[in-house]
Design an enzyme around this catalytic site. Structure first.
Site, PDB file in Angstrom:
ATOM      1  N   ASP A 317     -10.737   3.405  -8.684  1.00 33.66           N
ATOM      2  CA  ASP A 317      -9.283   3.490  -8.721  1.00 33.66           C
ATOM      3  C   ASP A 317      -8.861   4.612  -7.782  1.00 33.66           C
ATOM      4  O   ASP A 317      -9.666   5.468  -7.423  1.00 33.66           O
ATOM      5  CB  ASP A 317      -8.831   3.784 -10.155  1.00 33.66           C
ATOM      6  CG  ASP A 317      -7.340   3.561 -10.345  1.00 33.66           C
ATOM      7  OD1 ASP A 317      -6.705   3.015  -9.426  1.00 33.66           O
ATOM      8  OD2 ASP A 317      -6.824   3.932 -11.404  1.00 33.66           O
ATOM      9  N   ASP A 553     -10.023   6.177 -15.118  1.00 33.56           N
ATOM     10  CA  ASP A 553      -9.595   7.241 -16.028  1.00 33.56           C
ATOM     11  C   ASP A 553      -8.396   6.835 -16.867  1.00 33.56           C
ATOM     12  O   ASP A 553      -7.893   7.628 -17.644  1.00 33.56           O
ATOM     13  CB  ASP A 553      -9.249   8.519 -15.238  1.00 33.56           C
ATOM     14  CG  ASP A 553      -8.045   8.320 -14.313  1.00 33.56           C
ATOM     15  OD1 ASP A 553      -7.637   7.149 -14.115  1.00 33.56           O
ATOM     16  OD2 ASP A 553      -7.532   9.315 -13.794  1.00 33.56           O
ATOM     17  N   ASP A 557      -7.967   0.572 -16.896  1.00 37.43           N
ATOM     18  CA  ASP A 557      -9.294   0.353 -16.320  1.00 37.43           C
ATOM     19  C   ASP A 557     -10.309  -0.157 -17.349  1.00 37.43           C
ATOM     20  O   ASP A 557     -11.413  -0.559 -16.981  1.00 37.43           O
ATOM     21  CB  ASP A 557      -9.841   1.670 -15.724  1.00 37.43           C
ATOM     22  CG  ASP A 557      -8.968   2.200 -14.606  1.00 37.43           C
ATOM     23  OD1 ASP A 557      -8.523   1.395 -13.776  1.00 37.43           O
ATOM     24  OD2 ASP A 557      -8.727   3.416 -14.570  1.00 37.43           O
TER      25      ASP A 557
END
Length: 809
Positions: A317, A553, A557
């Site tokens: 990400d 995080d 996700d």
């Protein structure tokens, strides 16, 4: 008000009166103490670590240890005590395994306790931070975005958007209102609320499901350990019938004494048992876990060490991985067509931010920047969610929305693209603030939005990011940047991080499901990706044969992380993400990833190399046993001979070589790689010893001459194999190689009688010398042929293993 608790009645429940504490006051100290004494705490059964008793039991009472005990009893019965030299090695293996696993358990437990999840509980009217295992029945706790719900609860005040996908497999977000129940293990996507814990600890149905899932995860084994288990299972099946056949042939068919028949049979069986191989693998994995723990990398799954070492695609990400986790507002400006100056715009946005909960990094940054509001009170709030991609606030008849331009402005975004696209290309995250012409709901916007201004935010790129991604490029690991932000913004950040192919970007919103696999081959950067799409991207990569690691995080996700082969979470993220991941970077430092990959490669490469040494002996013993059974020869070796050879050509060098730094890329599958190295040595051993056995029968050599000559040949070939595995020799390997040769010579000279090596005739010595030279040539040719066969049939096997198993989300 007293009540009957909803959970099933147990002895514990009857010891205590249940109490509906007020949301503002919570339980008193006395009520907490009463529940704690009754055992009604949120302490669930810990399936992550074995108990000390389980560790001792699992290392001591193994199938092969049982075999060795039986063999030792048989040797005692025939009073052949000198052939019990294998026992100290077996005891040492067991003790080392227990000590190392206990050390690893202690380090990991300490790290886990220090980083345990915490919750805000209301006790005696005051909010306090507590580890979740210290919560009790009826506790009032506060939940907010990103937290995992620690126990079954009932919502009292506020509202939450909850994702229960980890329990139900459904990715849809569910809105919870006062009176609704919440399941432990699910996580909060957005909102702020106070809840009462209804079912705690192991009594909770949801907690039982979570415990089962954790148990499955921790017992899930890596490909390497699975291969070792298959090998050990195969050996365990064949040794008993082969041992019985060898004893029958020697004692009944060949008419040898009982003592000699038992001793020779045991030598064959001991040679077939890879007694130190499994220990070596488990100790090496435990040592790696300890080293990573010292670098503040917490493992939830041991298999992640090996899996990460074999990764071919790393999905990352943008926020928290490539960039710092902290977001900052850089500037804002009015839309060109808006009849509003910047002071008025600042005031409107400040009122908007004051009404919203600061439960995500974007809104926290906005609240810190926009502080000059008029003090208006909002009468309607729609918090941001990945389901509807905007946040909204209503002030009487006026409604305002905030979000990404293409999500908020929708079809009219192109009309204003010239105002915000240049900033997106520079790496800014652009949000549009506008007035909504319709009624706010928790659904997609349908009415027009009039843009009033644009806000530019940015996460600074981590200073270590370019070097980290350069390492992965050099190692042949492909990077896929998967983010919910604008693709141009993400691409700009990826370029700053020097990710190869960062210029190839696309919006996931434009992709159909059947286009994912093709897009993943063409593009590196994907923007506007939904949580469900992230999961589908990982699945598509796995279908292409890739080994996928996913970092993240945020709660968006989690679905992709559960689907990936291995998952890495940042501790600066939220607790739900950390609990879902197999590995947690406690310093939230992505620059540690090369060290983690290197550690995994060291484990796999060194165990492969050491396993080859063990299998040489096992292959030789199996082949020689079959040879002696077919041609009705006596097995030429004793257990003491096998112990001496194993100690200096296998055991000692394999454990020392496993400590060496080895960061080479991993190619192929574990078992074919090991067999490729071991087969030439095992066949060479069998050929040369088989010749000495036949020649001994033809030339009338004594059994002592044949045994001693066979031991000398096995030692010579063993060191040839060790040289091949150590080649090219460096200082560390040279010390191991020549040190083991010296060790064997000293033991044979000083303790020859203990290891069954006495005087040998000149004829037997001559045979041993000639066959050792022949063994060198045979080993060289067999190695060349084995390499050719491997390259033809197995070279590409396991490079990108096909995923037949789809994980549950």
């Amino acid at each position: 008000m007293r009540r009957h608790h909803q959970q099933s009645a147990t002895a514990k429940d009857e010891q205590i009166e249940h109490f509906n504490a007020a949301p503002d006051t919570g339980l008193t100290k006395d009520q907490v103490a009463q529940r704690t004494q009754a055992g009604l705490t949120n302490t669930a059964i810990n399936t992550t670590f074995k108990t000390t008793r389980q560790i001792i039991y699992s290392n001591t009472f193994t199938f092969f240890n049982l075999i060795f005990v039986v063999l030792a009893v048989l040797l005692v019965m025939v009073r052949s005590f000198k052939d019990m030299t294998f026992l100290p090695v077996i005891i040492a293996n067991t003790v080392i395994g227990i000590i190392q696993e206990l050390r690893s358990k202690k380090v990991l437990e300490k790290l886990t306790v220090l980083n345990a999840a915490k919750a805000t509980a209301i006790r005696d009217g005051k909010p306090i931070q507590l580890p979740t295992d210290q919560l009790v029945l009826d506790d009032i706790i506060e939940l907010k975005t990103g937290q995992q719900i620690p126990a079954d609860a009932q919502l009292l005040t506020g509202s939450l958007n909850v994702n229960e996908s980890l329990l139900t497999g459904e990715a849809d977000e569910i809105t919870k209102h006062p009176g609704d129940s919440l399941m432990s293990g699910s996580f909060v996507v957005s909102g702020l609320a106070r809840v009462r814990l209804m079912h705690v600890g192991a009594d909770s149905y949801a907690a039982k499901l979570t415990a089962k899932a954790q148990k499955m995860d921790t017992t899930e084994e890596s490909a390497m350990i699975k291969s070792l288990n298959r090998l050990i299972k195969f050996v365990g099946i064949i040794i008993i019938p082969i041992g019985a056949a060898l004893f029958y042939e020697s004692y009944v068919h060949n008419g040898n004494p009982l003592k000699q028949s038992i001793v020779s049979m045991e030598a064959a069986l001991i040679g077939m048992i890879p007694e130190g191989l499994y220990l070596l693998a488990t100790v090496a994995l435990a040592l790696s876990a300890m080293k990573l723990a010292q670098q503040r990398v917490l493992l939830h799954s041991m298999k992640s060490i090996e899996t990460l070492a074999r990764v071919t695609v790393l999905c990352v990400d943008k926020t928290g991985t490539i960039t710092e986790n902290q977001m900052q507002v850089q500037r804002f400006f009015s839309a060109q067509q808006a009849q509003i100056d910047e002071n008025q715009l600042r005031s409107l946005i400040s009122d908007f931010c004051a009404a919203m909960p600061g439960d995500n990094s974007t809104m926290k940054a906005m609240k810190e920047y926009f502080t000059q509001g008029s003090g208006r009170q909002a009468d309607q709030i729609v918090p941001f969610s990945s389901a509807w991609k905007y946040s909204g606030v209503g002030f009487g008849n006026e409604s305002y929305v905030l979000g990404a331009p293409e999500m908020v402005l929708r079809e009219s975004a192109a009309m204003f693209s010239s105002e915000f696209e240049p900033y997106a290309k520079q790496g800014f995250r652009v949000l549009v603030f506008g007035q909504y012409q319709g009624q706010l709901t928790k659904a997609s916007l349908s009415a027009p939005v009039t843009p009033l201004g644009f806000i530019l935010l940015r996460n600074p790129v981590r200073k270590t990011a370019p070097a980290t991604f350069r390492y992965f490029a050099e190692q042949g690991v492909k990077i896929k940047v998967i983010s919910g932000d604008d693709p141009l913004t993400v691409a700009s950040v990826a370029k700053q991080a020097q990710i190869q192919g960062a210029q190839n970007c696309v919006s996931a919103a434009t992709l159909a499901d059947d286009e994912y696999e093709g897009a993943l081959q063409r593009y590196t950067v994907f923007g506007r990706v939904t949580p469900d799409q992230k999961q589908k991207f990982v699945t598509a990569l796995q279908k292409q044969g890739e080994v996928v690691a996913m970092t993240g995080d945020g709660v968006n996700d989690i679905l992709a992380m559960k689907r990936a082969d291995t998952s890495i979470a940042m501790a600066s993220g939220n607790e739900a993400t950390m609990n879902a991941a197999q590995m947690v970077l406690l310093d939230s430092d992505f620059a540690k990833m090369p060290q983690v990959v290197a550690q995994g490669r060291q484990v796999v490469n060194n165990i492969e190399r050491s396993a080859s040494l063990f299998l040489v002996k096992n292959i030789f013993s199996l082949l020689l046993s079959i040879f002696t059974l077919i041609f009705a020869f006596n097995y030429p070796l004793d257990p003491s001979h096998i112990t001496l050879i194993s100690l200096f050509t296998i055991g000692t060098p394999s454990f020392l070589l496993a400590l060496e730094t080895n960061h080479q890329r991993i190619h192929g599958k574990f078992l074919p790689n090991v067999l490729r190295r071991a087969l030439p040595g095992g066949i060479t051993d069998m050929f040369t010893v088989g010749v000495i056995v036949v020649c001994g029968a033809l030339f009338g050599l004594s059994r002592q001459d044949i045994s001693t000559a066979s031991t000398m040949i096995l030692a010579a070939v063993g060191f040839m194999v060790l040289y091949q595995i150590c080649h090219p020799l460096n200082k560390f390997r040279s010390i191991i190689f020549y040190g083991c040769i010296m060790g064997l010579l000293v033991c044979a000279s000083l303790f020859g009688s203990l290891f069954g090596i006495d005087h040998v005739s000149a004829v037997a010595l001559g045979f041993a010398f000639v066959l050792s030279l022949t063994g060198d040539s045979s080993l060289t040719h067999l190695t060349r042929w084995t390499d050719l066969i491997y390259e033809h049939f197995f070279a590409n096997l396991g490079q990108k293993p096909k995923h037949a198993m789809q994980k549950q989300a």
